[in-house]
Design an enzyme around this catalytic site. Structure first.
Site, PDB file in Angstrom:
ATOM      1  N   GLU A 876       0.803  -1.224   0.000  1.00  0.00           N
ATOM      2  CA  GLU A 876       0.000   0.000   0.000  1.00  0.00           C
ATOM      3  C   GLU A 876       0.835   1.273   0.000  1.00  0.00           C
ATOM      4  OE1 GLU A 876      -2.758  -0.578   3.220  1.00  0.00           O
ATOM      5  OE2 GLU A 876      -3.711  -2.292   2.251  1.00  0.00           O
ATOM      6  N   GLU A 977      -6.816  -9.512  -3.194  1.00  0.00           N
ATOM      7  CA  GLU A 977      -7.568  -9.544  -1.925  1.00  0.00           C
ATOM      8  C   GLU A 977      -9.060  -9.334  -2.187  1.00  0.00           C
ATOM      9  OE1 GLU A 977      -5.933  -6.911   1.025  1.00  0.00           O
ATOM     10  OE2 GLU A 977      -3.865  -7.290   0.399  1.00  0.00           O
TER      11      GLU A 977
END
Length: 1099
Positions: A876, A977
């Protein structure tokens, strides 16, 4: 806390400035009572006391000390300094008073009515440093909105020597939102003693305010006062009357009014009234109402009366009242029933419901009356939920409870000043806490089982801090070889009111000990607990698939979106100013390159100026145009004016009922050109108002909006196109050539092709404790061929404390996957978001932090070299900058370079969220591409792009556009995800199918990993494919159906060339051929290297 001056000065001047008060009818203690209305000889006038527990025989129940201490003096425990009651055997004592206004109060809001004269009386005396009589008074506190007024209704000089009687009266001409009665007055430090308090009114037994000789407890039963105090349940309602016009000519059954309940989208929506304060235990009530229906209805439909019983433990029961009635459009029908309560819940609500969605319910003359003659249906109200917690409400002292590193106490009725139990008579507190994990606990070993879903409920509050703080319910479990903490529930809690903790849990692994406890606040803050209920969760019936009909897909909901009628339909959000302008041709050139835009773009746009806040911009109400469960696509072109610096955030927003804001897409824009916003949304619950608007730039910056569209999208219409695209991307032409002794005689022989496994990676995240559940593990192994560990490889898990390495969980998970031939992604080496960095790493700086990074890389990658196919190197990076801020911009590329040196076989990924749906300006596909290019220029061997896929209401075209933009890099894209969330499992299944089809059909996508599949073990609620009890829900069934669709099955015959040709998905196959000597079975694999694959089989 309010601050007030001494009481004597306040008695003889106005108490508060502000609006006019409801005027009482003051009556001094020596004046004569007023004349009362005359009644017939058969009527008997009695005085009815509206105060509860007026003699304190129930301790302080329903009384509250006002910022001081209070207790009840009882003969058995000794009277206060020997003072005996005026009457009875109890009286209240107010002590530790630091202000003259502190005293004893009771809320009487629900007990008073307009126009009724109430007579007040109380016996009082004082105790303390008093040398002469001192003033005591009775006051009403009237709360209305943000204002509070005070009304003095009686006063007297009280002494220490004997009880004095206070008397007064009042009559309200308007009813405030909240009305509180209290006694106050002595100087600070002086104790106030109170006995026998009454507020009475004259009640005529057998009076005419009844129906058929019995009193109707329903207020405004004939709707002559509008809808007050009725409430529509998630729908609309109004009163039809002779004055306003009857509905379709329907006249009332009796009287001149009736209620119409409309815009109903569920059968349970109707009209309700709270009757909590009108009912009592053991009384038989008879119910009747006249009903009919209106709208698009054929024949007759069911209407019924229902009680909604909300219990003190938070649970809710629904009980039918008698039998339903069959109602029609043609005439009024009478609904009848009866009920009786065996114990008293917290709230009792009566409502009428039943007709199908879209049918209006019409109601007249609703009555609930007491009767001794009719047999009533007994309604069982569970006063306490069944719980496996022993002594859950502390009625048996602190038996079975203990302090977790601190002291615990039980409190009866009141404690901590004016804190009262929420339920029952007791609560417990955890005191002397020196760690946040200190609290109150109970061992529940032997009372809970693995693979069973439990739900927990507890009321909590804090003492010792004015700031809100988090309180948690946690389960500690001793498993074989490890201990584990399971978070059950958490909530922000204050010292002002009780807050509910609610949660669920399920244990997978066998365990030897289990302890549940309440913890959380910082040291020095007491935790107060009013009961803890733990019980097996009730299995809720799944909601049916919603019916979505008559939707005009592709039709813009916004009125006048081309601004051909000026500002018609548009209004400013806030105080900004709107005007219509026309754009110059050269500013439109970049937009008009897109042929799709040419159809809509007219050059006219709406300009918002004089913006004084970020949320100001053009808006339009679209409530009546929206349909539940329909996915709407949003698009708009925006440009900002001068002012500020750089690009500004602009987004389409939907205000839902003024308390919820839905993101419809966003972009960063400047004044140099027009930018397109793309997004999507859907609503799952019926709103009363929805406003669409554009907002975002700072105050003072003008905002331009052009071609604003919101339209329903038929997502399934794209599926046929995706199937064709999938055929080109995921299939291959295959030629089976047969050779061997039987090959010469195979012409025309039957061939049966069966694909056993698609080689495309479909995976899921798992956790170490998951695999202890045999059912979960079996589903995982059977339906996935890739895995990623939820937390077990993250740095905060493997090295929570510096130098103490823990690879036990990841070792065991990796062995499990390798045993079942499941490939594994490594997630993650580092995490750039500071909140995900453990405290000891956050404390490091400079070369110390660099050394920790090097140790992390060396420790993990040398241990697992060649065993993980992928690694997410620094998670991220579009949303965090922890390492970059401390070690410079090159640290990210350094992590990639060093990881590749230590484990050259692993493909190294970037990984981020909100890249695929246009909802986040931090993580657009363009910014992701820029990040990868920058890393590559710094020598980082980036081998793949991870798009997380935590998405809601996906739209295929938006996802495909994002994937196309990322594919320009030429790197494999993995969905790493994936989860979709929707409370209705059918909608969830649709969302999942949209995303899976889009990703599977895209040539750049190399694999899809779900972020879980089992209820209670998901990142987001309502995202699971399998319920907690192992039932595969509709989303799970849809996933499995797609897996089956993407397997090839083929039957045919060997041709003249001794071959069999077909087109099939990549993966493993078996073929069965009928030969002269019998059936022969062989296996082969179809790979994806070339357009045509020739497979030679020896038969």
């Amino acid at each position: 806390m309010r601050r007030r001056c001494g009481w004597l000065s306040s008695l003889f001047r106005p108490r508060r400035a502000g609006r006019a008060l409801p005027q009482p009818d003051p009556q001094g203690p020596d004046s004569e009572p007023k004349a009362v209305d005359k009644h017939s000889a058969s009527d008997e006038v009695v005085m009815e006391n509206i105060l509860s527990n007026s003699d304190f025989s129930e301790d302080l129940h329903l009384w509250q000390p006002n910022s001081c201490h209070a207790f009840v003096a009882v003969e058995g425990s000794g009277y206060h300094y020997g003072v005996r009651p005026h009457s009875g055997s109890t009286y209240a004592v107010l002590t530790h008073r630091t202000q003259s206004w502190q005293g004893l109060e009771q809320d009487i809001t629900e007990k008073v009515t307009l126009g009724t004269e109430y007579f007040v009386a109380a016996y009082v005396r004082v105790h303390g440093e008093v040398h002469e009589p001192i003033g005591v008074q009775i006051t009403l506190k009237l709360e209305e909105g943000s204002s509070t007024n005070y009304l003095s209704i009686a006063r007297i000089l009280a002494s220490q020597e004997h009880w004095e009687k206070m008397e007064g009266s009042f009559n309200l001409t308007t009813l405030p939102r909240r009305l509180v009665f209290y006694l106050e007055g002595p100087s600070p430090g002086v104790d106030l003693l109170i006995d026998s308090v009454t507020i009475s009114y004259k009640k005529t037994e057998g009076s005419a305010s009844s129906i058929g000789g019995t009193e109707n407890i329903i207020l405004n039963y004939d709707f002559s006062k509008g809808l007050h105090p009725w409430n529509p349940i998630c729908c609309h309602a109004y009163v039809a009357s002779q004055w306003s016009g009857f509905l379709d000519g329907i006249r009332g059954n009796s009287g001149e009014n009736y209620a119409v309940v409309s815009k109903r989208t569920e059968h349970w929506q109707g009209l309700e009234q709270d009757i909590t304060n009108q009912v009592s235990i053991g009384t038989a009530y008879v119910v009747s109402a006249f009903v009919r229906v209106d709208g698009n209805v054929q024949g007759q439909v069911e209407v019924k009366g229902t009680l909604r019983l909300q219990n003190a433990d938070g649970s809710t029961c629904y009980n039918p009242v008698g039998s339903s009635v069959v109602a029609s459009k043609e005439k009024w029908n009478k609904l009848e029933g009866s009920f009786s309560l065996t114990n008293m819940p917290k709230n009792v609500v009566f409502y009428l419901e039943g007709p199908p969605a879209g049918v209006d319910l019409v109601i007249d003359s609703v009555t609930i009356t007491c009767s001794r003659h009719k047999q009533s249906k007994e309604v069982k109200v569970p006063s306490r939920a069944e719980t496996i917690i022993k002594n859950p409400h502390f009625e048996d002292g602190l038996k079975n409870w203990s302090g977790r590193g601190c002291n615990i106490c039980r409190h009866e009725f009141t404690a901590y000043g004016n804190v009262r139990p929420l339920n029952g008579s007791y609560f417990a507190s955890a005191t002397g806490r020196v760690h946040n994990w200190n609290g109150i606990q109970q061992e529940i070993t032997g009372r809970v089982q693995r693979k069973v879903l439990y739900e927990i409920s507890s009321a909590v509050r804090i003492f010792g801090s004015a700031n809100d703080t988090e309180v948690r319910a946690t389960l500690w479990v001793q498993e074989y070889g490890r201990e584990r903490y399971v978070g059950l529930a958490k909530n922000q809690t204050s010292d002002k009111q009780w807050t509910h903790l609610k949660g669920k849990f399920l244990l997978h692994a066998p365990f030897t000990k289990a302890v549940i406890f309440i913890e959380g606040p910082p040291a020095g803050i007491d935790i107060l607990v009013d009961g803890l209920v733990l019980s097996p969760a009730r299995k809720l019936q799944a909601a049916p698939c919603p019916k979505i009909e008559n939707v005009l897909y592709g039709t813009n909901l916004l009125h006048n979106n081309a601004f051909t009628r000026g500002l018609a339909g548009w209004s400013p959000m806030g105080s900004c100013r709107l005007s219509i302008q026309t754009e110059t041709p050269h500013m439109l050139s970049s937009i008009l390159k897109d042929r799709a835009s040419q159809k809509h773009i007219s050059g006219r746009y709406i300009l918002a100026t004089n913006r004084t806040d970020v949320w100001m911009g053009p808006s339009q109400v679209i409530t009546d145009k929206l349909r539940l469960h329909v996915t709407y696509r949003v698009s708009a072109w925006v440009r900002v004016g001068s002012g500020g610096h750089g690009r500004h955030h602009v987004n389409v927003c939907l205000a839902v009922d003024n308390n919820q804001w839905v993101n419809g897409g966003q972009v960063e824009a400047d004044g140099d050109r027009w930018y397109e916003i793309n997004g999507a949304f859907k609503l799952e619950k019926q709103p009363s108002k929805v406003t669409a608007y554009v907002q975002g730039p700072p105050p003072g910056v003008d905002l331009r909006v052009m071609d604003f569209q919101i339209y329903p999208v038929d997502r399934k219409a794209r599926f046929e196109y995706l199937k064709e695209k999938t055929d080109k991307v995921r299939k291959r032409d295959v030629v089976l050539k047969f050779q061997g002794s039987n090959a010469v005689n195979l012409l025309g022989s039957s061939v049966r092709i069966q694909q056993t496994e698609n080689s495309f990676p479909f995976g899921s995240c798992i956790a170490r404790h998951n695999i202890e559940n045999e059912d979960l593990a079996e589903f995982f192994v059977k339906n996935f061929n890739w895995a990623v560990f939820e937390n077990e490889l993250k740095w905060y898990h493997t090295e929570a404390e510096q130098g103490r390495l823990n690879y036990k969980d990841s070792d065991e998970l990796l062995e499990f996957c390798e045993k079942h031939k499941i490939q594994v992604r490594g997630h993650c080496l580092f995490w750039e978001v500071e909140d995900a960095v453990q405290p000891w790493v956050r404390s490091l700086q400079g070369h110390h932090l660099m050394a920790a990074i090097q140790n992390r890389l060396q420790s993990l990658l040398s241990r697992y070299k060649d065993r993980f196919r992928h690694h997410d190197v620094n998670n991220e990076m579009l949303h965090g900058s922890f390492y970059e801020d401390r070690l410079g911009r090159d640290i990210r590329a350094y992590m990639f370079r060093e990881a590749h040196k230590l484990d050259p076989s692993a493909v190294l990924f970037v990984n981020d969220y909100n890249v695929e749906d246009g909802c986040d300006t931090k993580s657009t596909p363009e910014k992701f591409v820029e990040q990868v290019v920058d890393l590559q220029e710094r020598g980082a061997p980036v081998g793949g792009i991870g798009v997380q896929g935590h998405i809601s209401h996906p739209v295929g075209e938006i996802i495909c556009d994002s994937l196309d933009k990322l594919a320009i890099l030429g790197l494999p894209i993995w969905i790493t995800e994936l989860d979709v969330t929707a409370e209705n499992e059918h909608i969830r299944a649709d969302d999942l199918e949209v995303f899976l089809r889009e990703a599977f059909a895209h040539p750049a996508v190399g694999g899809i990993i779900l972020w879980g599949f089992w209820e209670m073990f998901m990142f987001r609620e309502h995202a699971h494919l399998v319920d907690a009890d192992g039932t595969i829900n509709e989303a799970g069934r849809r996933y499995l159906a797609l897996k089956q669709e993407w397997l090839t099955r083929m039957n045919g015959n060997v041709d003249h060339q001794g071959e069999f040709k077909f087109r099939g998905y990549h993966g493993s196959y078996t073929v069965e051929v009928d030969t002269p000597s019998g059936k022969v079975a062989r296996s082969f694999v179809v790979d994806k290297d070339s357009p045509v694959q020739v497979v030679t089989l020896n038969v």
